[in-house]
Structure formats: C-alpha cells, structure tokens
Enzyme design. Structure first.
Site, short mmCIF file in Angstrom:
data_model
loop_
_atom_site.label_atom_id
_atom_site.label_comp_id
_atom_site.label_asym_id
_atom_site.label_seq_id
_atom_site.Cartn_x
_atom_site.Cartn_y
_atom_site.Cartn_z
CG ASP A 93 3.17 -1.19 -40.45
OD1 ASP A 93 2.16 -0.65 -39.96
OD2 ASP A 93 3.64 -2.25 -40.03
CG ASP A 267 10.47 -2.48 -39.93
OD1 ASP A 267 9.65 -3.05 -39.18
OD2 ASP A 267 10.45 -2.60 -41.17
CB CYS A 305 28.11 -4.15 -25.38
SG CYS A 305 26.59 -3.19 -25.59
CB CYS A 307 24.24 -0.99 -24.06
SG CYS A 307 24.01 -2.59 -23.26
CB CYS A 310 27.16 -4.37 -21.52
SG CYS A 310 26.31 -5.56 -22.59
CG HIS A 336 22.71 -6.24 -25.08
ND1 HIS A 336 24.00 -5.75 -25.05
CD2 HIS A 336 22.74 -7.29 -25.94
CE1 HIS A 336 24.77 -6.48 -25.85
NE2 HIS A 336 24.02 -7.41 -26.40
#
Length: 377
Positions: A93, A267, A305, A307, A310, A336
């Site tokens: 940015d 974002d 989930c 991930c 998890c 997560h």
C-alpha cells in the site's frame, strides 16, 4: 503492463466474477483475500506456512518499511521477495493511510505530507514521488498511488477537496513511477460516503488508465450498509478488464458481499489481530477461545476445518496456551483464522463457478449467525 486480468466466468445468480490476475511472480485466483504482512512478515507465520494454506499474494506496508529497515536496505537485499523469502506476488500500500492514522502531528500540503514517526518522533515527509521511490525500491508486483484517506464522518466540502488532491497526487505517481514494466500501479478511488464524489473520483482516475483500481476510504467506522451502498455505486464505474481491490476489508460477511458486487481483491489485519486476542472464526461463528467453557473441551476449534491447527490441537490446549501467553498459541489461532478466510474465498470462487453465490451467502450467514449480527465476524 506488468499485470493482466483474465475474466474466467460471471456468476449468473449474483453477477460476481471469477478471474485471474497474472503477475511477474505468479497467478492470483480471484476473488482473493490477501494476508497482511505489515513489516515484511505476516505476524507469527512463516512464508512456508502461508504457502501451505495456499495464500496467493500477501500485502506489505510502505510506511512501516520506510521507517524500518528503510527501503534502501530492502532494495540492496534484492527487493521484498528476496528479503522475506516469498516468491509469490506481493502488494504494497502507499503509506497514506498510516501517515494519516498513526501520526499525531502531520501537515497536509499540495507537495505531500509532513509528519512525525510514531516510533521516535522524527520529522519525515512523504510525497507522491517519494511513495513511488519507496515502492520501486521495495519491488512489489502491485503498488498503490499515494492518497489521502478521509476520516468518517467528514463533511462534503472536505472530502471533495481531499479526493481532488488524491487525483492530482495520482497523476504525479504515474509520472514518477520508474518500473511500469514489472510493477503495476493501482489508483485509489476515494470520495467518502458521498455518491457524487465517488463518481467524480472514479471518472477522474479511470481516465488515466491505471493497470488496476482500489476502493479506499471504506471500513473506516461507517455502518456496513453504507459501505455496501458505496460499493454498489463505485464498482460498476471501474473497468471490467482490470482488477478491483477493496482496501482494509476482511470480515467474512464483507468478503462475500464485496465479491457479489464484483470486487476481486481484499486485505485486512482482522484475522491476525483478533487471533492474538484469542478470537477465532469458525464455520459455526466466532469462538473466543479464552472463555472458561473451553477449559475441558478436547475437540478441535472447528470440526469442519482442515487446517493444521484443527487437525492437531484441541480447544482446551489452545486456551491453555493463550492464557499462559505462549507464542505457540498465537501461531495456532493465527494459522486457523488465515486458513479460514482463504478457504472461504476458495468456496466463494467455487460458488461463482457453480452460479450459486447468493445461495452460498445465505447458507453461510445462517450457519455463521450473521443475519442478526452487524459485527461481521
């Protein structure tokens, strides 16, 4: 141009679009969420972990990297990609938002902004030309024009003056951009919460033919319905053959609603920031893992989930780590939350492909508890 937008499909049910942004460091599947690596790192995460969760692009911050280590250090290291060992796309940015939000002492003038560092009080100055110099040295695939993000609320006359200055600054950014062949420069549409000013800003900036367009000045404290109304006004005014980026938005509801309205890129620090406070996003809604009710809960954060967190750790264990101020707990909740939003965007893309994004939204909101919850996460 340094990048190219490829339209894959438009959802018949919602009008949302599925696409790809081709960059010097790879392809970004859109709509996409960009994890924020403010100081050339996504807090507590390694580049390898971000790749494991299939982050296509990350964001870094011009203001913070200007202050430390300094853009010349990054340039000497070979640019941000080599400096932080990330070989996928990067967006930076402009630093404008931080100049206006973090510095207590600042003076806006036509040439640029005088301000004091929030780190040590040093007097500093950023102009459109300086913002381009910094970002050219950092070497991201996508860089942003220097702009002024008007606060909310703000009166019409101030916002008009502000957006017209942003337009003049955008012209100067284009003129001083040294690497258009391998760095795409996006303009930032401003205009606050005023429809006529959003239309003015979009018209002025699209006439300059930037490679992509961001929508700034939203998610700054206004009600969600006001933000969505501004998107309804603004997005149709942006070129259909170029990427559209909604800045600073990362709650699940806003990601879905923004995608429905034709936004390609998002974002936000939300998933990493709330993770450090022990708050997680799950398929059933928000889970504040510090709560006592999870003391003996040996199930995963989110049973649906896939991930790393998890699949390997329980709510009870993560609660223990967070309560004990152990860094590993912050890493697990951060992993997560980022995985959750990246998976959400994969699901959004699939729903667009299947022409059922509105149905997906309704199902997701009902399960997540968002119909009566304006908090958005």
């Amino acid at each position: 141009m340094a990048i190219k937008y490829e339209l894959i499909k438009v959802c018949k049910q919602s009008g949302a679009r599925l696409g790809r942004v081709h960059t010097p460091h790879g392809v970004i599947e859109t709509p996409t969420f960009m994890p924020v690596g403010t100081q050339a790192t996504v807090k507590t995460m390694s580049p390898e972990e971000l790749k494991r969760m299939d982050a296509h692009i990350i964001l870094s911050n011009t203001y913070h990297l200007f202050l430390r280590p300094g853009h010349e250090i990054v340039r000497k290291a070979g640019g941000l990609h080599k400096f932080m060992n990330w070989d996928r796309p990067i967006l930076t940015d402009s630093g404008g938002f931080q100049v206006f939000s973090l510095s207590n002492m600042r003076k806006i003038r036509e040439e640029g902004v005088d301000f004091r560092s929030h780190l040590n009080g040093d007097k500093l100055f950023i102009s459109p030309e300086k913002a381009m110099e910094i970002q050219n040295a950092l070497g991201p695939d996508i860089m942003m024009a220097f702009d002024e993000c008007a606060p909310f609320p703000a009166d019409h006359s101030y916002v008009k003056q502000s957006l017209e200055r942003t337009t003049r600054w955008a012209e100067r950014c284009l003129a001083s951009h040294a690497r258009p062949h391998d760095q795409a420069l996006f303009a930032i549409v401003q205009g606050g919460m005023y429809e006529d000013l959003r239309k003015q800003s979009a018209a002025d900036l699209t006439s300059m033919d930037f490679p992509g367009y961001a929508i700034g000045g939203l998610s700054v404290g206004e009600p969600k319905d006001m933000m969505f109304n501004m998107l309804d006004v603004t997005v149709p005014l942006l070129p259909s053959n170029k990427p559209r980026y909604l800045m600073g938005v990362g709650s699940p509801d806003a990601l879905i609603e923004g995608s429905i309205r034709g936004v390609d890129m998002f974002d936000c620090v939300l998933p990493t920031r709330i993770a450090r406070n022990g708050t997680t996003m799950t398929s059933g809604g928000r889970v504040v893992i510090k709560n006592a009710k999870y003391t003996e809960d040996f199930g995963p954060l989110d049973p649906e989930c896939t991930c790393y967190t998890c699949q390997n750790y329980s709510r009870a264990y993560i609660r223990h780590l967070i309560k004990a101020d152990e860094t590993f707990g912050l890493r697990l909740t951060t992993y997560h939350n980022l995985h959750f939003l990246l998976q959400l965007m994969r699901d959004v893309r699939q729903a667009i492909m299947d022409d059922r994004l509105l149905d997906f939204r309704d199902d997701f909101f009902a399960k997540y508890g968002l119909f009566d919850n304006d908090k958005g996460f």
